[in-house]
Design an enzyme around this catalytic site. Structure first.
Site, mmCIF file in Angstrom:
data_model
loop_
_atom_site.group_PDB
_atom_site.id
_atom_site.type_symbol
_atom_site.label_atom_id
_atom_site.label_comp_id
_atom_site.label_asym_id
_atom_site.label_seq_id
_atom_site.Cartn_x
_atom_site.Cartn_y
_atom_site.Cartn_z
ATOM 1 N N LYS A 44 -4.261 69.603 -24.825
ATOM 2 C CA LYS A 44 -4.136 69.127 -26.209
ATOM 3 C C LYS A 44 -2.744 68.559 -26.477
ATOM 4 O O LYS A 44 -1.734 69.180 -26.107
ATOM 5 C CB LYS A 44 -4.419 70.313 -27.140
ATOM 6 C CG LYS A 44 -4.275 70.012 -28.616
ATOM 7 C CD LYS A 44 -5.517 69.368 -29.187
ATOM 8 C CE LYS A 44 -5.282 68.938 -30.629
ATOM 9 N NZ LYS A 44 -5.441 67.483 -30.810
ATOM 10 N N ASN A 99 -0.045 66.736 -21.955
ATOM 11 C CA ASN A 99 -0.060 65.594 -22.878
ATOM 12 C C ASN A 99 0.953 65.826 -24.001
ATOM 13 O O ASN A 99 0.937 66.854 -24.667
ATOM 14 C CB ASN A 99 -1.466 65.412 -23.450
ATOM 15 C CG ASN A 99 -1.589 64.153 -24.279
ATOM 16 O OD1 ASN A 99 -1.114 64.101 -25.411
ATOM 17 N ND2 ASN A 99 -2.216 63.132 -23.720
ATOM 18 N N CYS A 130 -1.171 57.573 -30.444
ATOM 19 C CA CYS A 130 -2.023 58.269 -31.410
ATOM 20 C C CYS A 130 -2.156 57.437 -32.675
ATOM 21 O O CYS A 130 -1.159 57.140 -33.340
ATOM 22 C CB CYS A 130 -1.477 59.648 -31.764
ATOM 23 S SG CYS A 130 -2.568 60.475 -32.943
ATOM 24 N N ASN A 192 -6.442 55.018 -25.398
ATOM 25 C CA ASN A 192 -6.598 55.925 -26.527
ATOM 26 C C ASN A 192 -7.693 55.331 -27.419
ATOM 27 O O ASN A 192 -8.316 54.335 -27.069
ATOM 28 C CB ASN A 192 -5.259 56.072 -27.264
ATOM 29 C CG ASN A 192 -5.173 57.377 -28.053
ATOM 30 O OD1 ASN A 192 -6.132 57.782 -28.703
ATOM 31 N ND2 ASN A 192 -4.031 58.042 -27.994
#
Lengths: 302, 243
Positions: A44, A99, A130, A192
């Site tokens: 995560k 990550n 992100c 992503n």
């Protein structure tokens, strides 16, 4: 059947790696199956400080996909090292992919330098992509200069391979990938999620509390494949492909496009045994297509 | 959690837009009332979570409201259909603190897990008092099912078309030892504000995975963040933040 691949100098039993944000810190899935069957997994997304993430609803369904806007919920790097990694050690003996996300170059450097020292960490996967947080994440991944700056800074404090995770929400992903390579990245992972949204017809308002979120799932597979193909032709460092991978066939297709290893994301959330089942079906699918060694098919579509 | 294939045995409407589905198959992974099942439907990416209304080792009953394309599709499932299900999900109701006369409050389609809970409490020799709140007579279901368990049942409708006109908090009994509720957040907030005891509440949230991996359903509580799917859906009244 040869399923072994080498990613930045570390050998994997197979190329399948559950993607960050779909596998927690491993032990939810370790309750279901022996996760040592995996090539590795990417844990995560971890930041310097603990983060609660975004308000709910964080999830929306789409045709052949889903949108998430979790917003990097995580307990912060110190707790990850003191609590999550020791728990993981009991259920996973292979090198794990760490990550990392951040809101400034200094934060990336801080978090990476701590995780780099952890014995269980094999690679750092630096998320500059992100789409669900403001003032960080993706803003580094949409500009070659900023991407290069983060890469250089992280590389200067890490001994372990640094893989930069890129966003597809750009006009020219190749230029970003090349900037990372020139700045010393050991690998590139992509893609992503793609920015998307849904509106609730009853309320006339966006489904996601933050209005938009990241699209993943089978819907994005062809986009991901195309970007893996383009990037892997342009750089010499290994590429980790991801985006809508749901089957052993998808893994092989990603590798033919140029991926050395393949991450599986959304599939884990729908079929909890997806990664294990993809790995177990790889030999039969390889046989069907006359593949004896997966390492040999990387980039054969070029 | 266990992944099982369940067979549709029966699927019928029991109130306005509310359907009851009976499923057969191995259900011994269901441990507590308040847990849920996550069902994969053909043509939809995400699973659909539903509270278990009743179960034994051989099968379960769920009750669902038709609110979108997925639940609409479910009404077309005929006996004999096979469903890919994750069962035994979530943290259910804890009956230990209930006392001898717990108060159970179900709001609309929040009622099903309250039924499973009532059944367990009765089996433990307790005397649950049940309040069911609906908008209109057409929405009312399971009143008789609760009575058949031996529970005292009061039904309210907000427009007065059935039972007592008003809301669940208008008909709280004089004496109760604890409370359990499932319904809309506004109903549960009212319950919490009216109640004189501690209690447990079953929360609802849009979920990604349903088993704690994606963090899609996290909520802030007084004891840190909780994943509704894994740490919940049942939380205690001292944990829940009502805003």
């Amino acid at each position: 059947m040869g399923t072994k691949v080498t990613l930045c100098g570390i050998e994997l039993d197979n190329p399948v790696i559950p993607a960050s944000g779909t596998f927690g810190y491993g032990y939810e899935f370790a309750e279901l199956y022996d996760i040592n069957c995996l090539g590795s997994f990417s844990f995560k997304g971890t930041t310097k400080e603990p983060r609660f993430g975004n308000p709910t609803p964080r999830i929306a369904e789409t045709p052949s996909g889903m949108i998430n806007s979790v917003g990097l919920q995580n307990p912060g790097v110190e707790k990850v090292i003191s609590e999550e990694l020791p728990k993981l050690k009991k259920v996973f003996y292979k090198p794990v992919m760490a990550n990392v996300s951040g809101f400034s170059v200094d934060e990336y450097v801080y978090t990476c330098s701590l995780l780099d020292k952890e014995e269980q960490v094999g690679w750092l996967e630096v998320n500059i992509s992100c789409p669900n947080v403001h003032g960080g994440g993706m803003s580094f991944g949409t500009d070659p200069k900023a991407a290069g700056e983060v890469t250089r800074a992280v590389k200067s404090v890490c001994r372990k391979p640094v893989i930069i995770k890129l966003t597809p929400n750009v006009t020219d992903i190749v230029s970003i990938a090349k900037a990372c390579e020139e700045s010393g990245a050991d690998g590139i992972s992509l893609i992503n999620t793609l920015l998307g949204m849904r509106i609730d017809l009853n309320s006339g308002r966006p489904v996601i509390a933050m209005n938009t979120g990241g699209l993943s799932g089978p819907a994005v597979f062809p986009v991901a494949l195309r970007m893996v193909y383009e990037v892997s032709r342009a750089v010499k460092i290994p590429v980790v492909g991801m985006g809508g991978v749901f089957s052993a066939e998808d893994v092989i297709e990603m590798m033919m496009a140029g991926a050395t290893a393949v991450e599986v994301g959304t599939a884990n959330l729908i079929q909890p045994y997806a990664s294990r089942d993809i790995i177990s079906s790889l030999p039969a699918v390889m046989e069907r297509y006359g593949i004896t060694d997966l390492a040999e098919i990387v980039g054969i579509a070029h | 959690m266990e992944q099982v294939t369940l067979n549709v045995m029966d699927n019928r409407p029991i109130a306005r837009s509310v359907w009851q589905m009976t499923l057969m198959g191995p259900c011994s992974a269901v441990k507590e009332p308040g847990q849920f099942v996550d069902i994969k439907l053909e043509g939809f990416i995400l699973r659909r979570p539903f509270a278990v209304c009743d179960w034994n080792t051989m099968g379960m009953t769920i009750i669902y409201k038709v609110v979108g394309k997925g639940t609409d599709k479910m009404t077309e499932l005929l006996p004999g259909c096979q469903l890919d299900c994750l069962i035994g999900l979530g943290n259910g109701f804890d009956t230990a603190p209930s006392g001898e006369a717990p108060l159970l409050i179900g709001g609309g389609v929040g009622t099903p897990p309250i039924y499973a809970l009532a059944k367990k409490l009765v089996s433990e020799g307790k005397k649950p008092q049940v309040i069911l709140g609906f908008k209109n007579i057409q929405d009312v279901f399971y009143e008789n099912e609760f009575r058949e368990l031996g529970c005292e049942v009061t039904v309210t409708t907000s427009d007065g078309s059935y039972g007592i006109k008003g809301h669940v908090n208008d008909v709280f009994p004089e004496y109760y030892t604890y409370y359990y509720t499932c319904g809309s957040m506004s109903l549960m907030k009212t319950v919490h504000e009216t109640a004189k005891t501690e209690g447990q509440l079953s929360l609802e949230e849009r979920m990604g995975c349903g088993f704690g991996a994606c963090m899609g359903c996290s909520v802030k509580t007084h004891s840190g963040y909780k994943r509704v799917c894994k740490d919940g859906p049942v939380l205690t009244s001292s944990e829940v933040i009502f805003d």
